[in-house]
Write a protein that holds these residues in place. Structure first.
Motif, short mmCIF file in Angstrom:
data_model
loop_
_atom_site.label_atom_id
_atom_site.label_comp_id
_atom_site.label_asym_id
_atom_site.label_seq_id
_atom_site.Cartn_x
_atom_site.Cartn_y
_atom_site.Cartn_z
N HIS A 68 5.84 0.99 7.75
CA HIS A 68 6.19 2.07 6.82
C HIS A 68 7.49 1.66 6.15
O HIS A 68 8.55 1.62 6.79
CB HIS A 68 6.41 3.40 7.57
CG HIS A 68 5.17 4.20 7.73
ND1 HIS A 68 5.04 5.18 8.69
CD2 HIS A 68 3.99 4.20 7.04
CE1 HIS A 68 3.84 5.73 8.60
NE2 HIS A 68 3.18 5.16 7.62
N PHE A 69 7.42 1.38 4.87
CA PHE A 69 8.60 0.99 4.09
C PHE A 69 9.21 2.25 3.48
O PHE A 69 8.55 2.95 2.71
CB PHE A 69 8.19 0.00 3.00
CG PHE A 69 9.33 -0.46 2.12
CD1 PHE A 69 10.13 -1.52 2.51
CD2 PHE A 69 9.59 0.16 0.91
CE1 PHE A 69 11.17 -1.96 1.71
CE2 PHE A 69 10.62 -0.27 0.09
CZ PHE A 69 11.42 -1.33 0.50
N VAL A 128 4.15 1.62 1.82
CA VAL A 128 5.25 2.50 1.43
C VAL A 128 4.99 3.91 1.94
O VAL A 128 3.92 4.48 1.71
CB VAL A 128 5.41 2.52 -0.11
CG1 VAL A 128 6.42 3.59 -0.53
CG2 VAL A 128 5.83 1.15 -0.62
N GLU A 129 5.96 4.45 2.66
CA GLU A 129 5.94 5.86 3.06
C GLU A 129 7.21 6.47 2.48
O GLU A 129 8.26 6.47 3.10
CB GLU A 129 5.90 6.04 4.57
CG GLU A 129 5.72 7.50 4.97
CD GLU A 129 5.88 7.74 6.46
OE1 GLU A 129 5.16 8.59 7.00
OE2 GLU A 129 6.72 7.08 7.09
N GLY A 174 0.82 -1.20 0.00
CA GLY A 174 0.00 0.00 0.00
C GLY A 174 0.85 1.26 0.00
O GLY A 174 2.08 1.20 0.03
N LEU A 175 0.18 2.40 -0.01
CA LEU A 175 0.86 3.69 -0.09
C LEU A 175 0.30 4.64 0.97
O LEU A 175 -0.91 4.87 1.04
CB LEU A 175 0.68 4.31 -1.48
CG LEU A 175 1.45 5.60 -1.77
CD1 LEU A 175 2.96 5.34 -1.79
CD2 LEU A 175 1.00 6.19 -3.10
N ASP A 176 1.19 5.20 1.77
CA ASP A 176 0.81 6.19 2.78
C ASP A 176 0.67 7.56 2.11
O ASP A 176 1.46 7.93 1.24
CB ASP A 176 1.88 6.25 3.87
CG ASP A 176 1.45 7.07 5.07
OD1 ASP A 176 1.24 8.29 4.90
OD2 ASP A 176 1.36 6.52 6.17
N THR A 177 -0.32 8.33 2.53
CA THR A 177 -0.54 9.66 1.96
C THR A 177 0.67 10.57 2.12
O THR A 177 0.86 11.50 1.32
CB THR A 177 -1.76 10.35 2.59
OG1 THR A 177 -1.66 10.30 4.02
CG2 THR A 177 -3.07 9.68 2.15
N GLU A 178 1.50 10.31 3.11
CA GLU A 178 2.70 11.12 3.30
C GLU A 178 3.63 11.04 2.09
O GLU A 178 4.41 11.96 1.84
CB GLU A 178 3.44 10.64 4.56
CG GLU A 178 4.66 11.47 4.95
CD GLU A 178 4.32 12.88 5.36
OE1 GLU A 178 5.24 13.73 5.41
OE2 GLU A 178 3.14 13.17 5.64
N SER A 179 3.50 9.96 1.34
CA SER A 179 4.36 9.75 0.18
C SER A 179 4.15 10.79 -0.91
O SER A 179 5.03 11.02 -1.74
CB SER A 179 4.12 8.36 -0.41
OG SER A 179 4.32 7.35 0.56
N PRO A 182 13.90 8.04 -2.32
CA PRO A 182 13.15 6.89 -2.83
C PRO A 182 13.79 5.58 -2.39
O PRO A 182 15.02 5.48 -2.28
CB PRO A 182 13.24 7.07 -4.35
CG PRO A 182 13.38 8.55 -4.55
CD PRO A 182 14.24 9.00 -3.40
N ALA A 183 12.98 4.59 -2.11
CA ALA A 183 13.49 3.29 -1.66
C ALA A 183 14.46 2.71 -2.69
O ALA A 183 14.21 2.72 -3.89
CB ALA A 183 12.33 2.32 -1.44
N GLY A 184 15.60 2.26 -2.19
CA GLY A 184 16.64 1.72 -3.05
C GLY A 184 17.73 2.71 -3.36
O GLY A 184 18.79 2.33 -3.88
N GLU A 185 17.51 3.99 -3.04
CA GLU A 185 18.50 5.03 -3.29
C GLU A 185 19.18 5.49 -2.00
O GLU A 185 20.01 6.39 -2.03
CB GLU A 185 17.86 6.22 -4.00
CG GLU A 185 17.32 5.86 -5.38
CD GLU A 185 16.79 7.06 -6.16
OE1 GLU A 185 16.94 8.20 -5.66
OE2 GLU A 185 16.24 6.86 -7.25
N GLY A 186 18.83 4.88 -0.88
CA GLY A 186 19.42 5.24 0.39
C GLY A 186 20.37 4.16 0.90
O GLY A 186 20.77 3.26 0.16
#
Length: 348
Positions: free
Chosen positions: A216-217, A264-265, A5-10, A238-242
């Motif tokens: 929260h991913f 996902v956040e 899913g996707l958190d609105t914070e994203s 973005p996930a994978g860039e950290g």
């Protein structure tokens, strides 16, 4: 089957700058391939002061939101802050109306008689409130307060996920959950928030996984920040860039928790200050592992890290640039989590 899913914070820039409302958000999440949403009921720039990105608790509005979620067969979780009985009672009523079965919240921390996280915008810096230490009795008091809401959670079949929200170490939160000792209150594991308490995300995952009910991913880096007392801040990417070992954290969750969803956040653009004394969570200084120092997202003279979250206060051009980058970052994060799940277990 694990759902993503996707958190609105994203997409906070899109919501706060009225580029979309909650209906547009759900449509966007569905179009991108997400299977659910987490809706933040927290005030912030340009959002409803009580209901945040949801916009309202009007029954007709909630009916329309639920209808759209049902149309796409999407799960919904809610996110709030605070642990007061009357507040959570109102949130549970909204959760009932929307069909949400999980509510993420976190413990407000009191420093110098000021309640952290209950005033101003969520992304605002406030160095005066970052003292590093606070009365640990706050955790005992939190356990007692949360116990009051258990009968309502049980009646509605809703669980609370207590988040590691920048101030708390995983061990402190685990002690709270053990003290409460209820199947209706567990933990919300945020892949990156432990860093603000000087704790390795992998260690936090190990401690929290057995009690985790929601997630929260996300991914983080450390960047220099001359305006901050520690001279460095945690920065969302973005996930994978950290530099967080997302694969190991995810594997721990899959092996040691019962979670059926990954939300996902994607906290880009966003920077968070270190909130505790160095060493509190086991890490004493920046420089290695996920605490490796990287370059800032923008030249300091163009935009300071404290301005990343609200670029509209710097220039319209930066806002437009970051709106696009934020949407791209959400897509990248979804690709990342799917890839990691495939690597861990092709059956996913």
């Amino acid at each position: 089957m694990l759902k993503i899913g996707l958190d609105t914070e994203s997409l906070h820039l899109w919501l706060q700058n009225k580029k979309m409302d909650i209906f547009g958000y759900i449509e966007t999440a569905h179009r991108l391939g997400f299977e659910g949403v987490m809706i933040n009921l927290i005030k912030d720039y340009n959002l409803d002061p009580e209901w945040g990105t949801l916009g309202s608790n009007d029954p007709e509005h909630l009916r329309k939101v639920k209808a759209l979620l049902d149309q796409y067969n999407m799960y919904v979780e809610l996110a709030t802050k605070g642990i007061g009985y009357e507040h959570l009672k109102k949130i549970i009523a909204v959760a009932d109306a929307l069909g949400a079965d999980v509510i993420r919240t976190y413990i407000p921390i009191t420093l110098n008689n000021d309640m952290i996280g209950n005033s101003g915008g969520e992304g605002l810096y406030d160095p005066s409130k970052v003292r590093g230490d606070f009365d640990p009795l706050v955790f005992d008091e939190a356990a007692m307060e949360l116990t009051k809401i258990i009968p309502l959670l049980k009646r509605s079949r809703i669980k609370i996920g207590l988040e590691n929200h920048e101030y708390e170490t995983s061990e402190e939160l685990v002690r709270v959950i053990r003290k409460i000792n209820s199947p209706w209150i567990g933990l919300h594991y945020d892949f990156g928030n432990s860093m603000m308490a000087w704790e390795e995300p992998v260690q936090a995952a190990e401690n929290m996984a057995p009690y985790t009910v929601s997630t929260h991913f996300k991914d983080h880096i450390i960047i220099p920040c001359p305006e901050d007392r520690f001279q460095y801040v945690v920065c969302g990417v973005p996930a994978g860039e950290g530099n967080i070992d997302l694969k190991q954290c995810l594997k721990i969750l899959l092996d040691k928790s019962t979670v059926t969803r990954l939300t996902v956040e994607m906290c880009y653009p966003y920077c968070a200050q270190f909130k505790r004394t160095p060493g509190t969570g086991g890490v004493k200084a920046v420089g290695e592992g996920c605490f490796k120092i990287e370059q800032p997202l923008y030249d300091y003279n163009l935009m300071k890290p404290s301005q990343y979250y609200y670029p509209q206060e710097v220039s319209k051009e930066l806002l437009e640039e970051l709106l696009k980058k934020q949407m791209d970052g959400v897509s990248k994060s979804l690709t990342c989590v799917k890839r990691l799940m495939e690597e861990i277990n092709p059956a996913f």
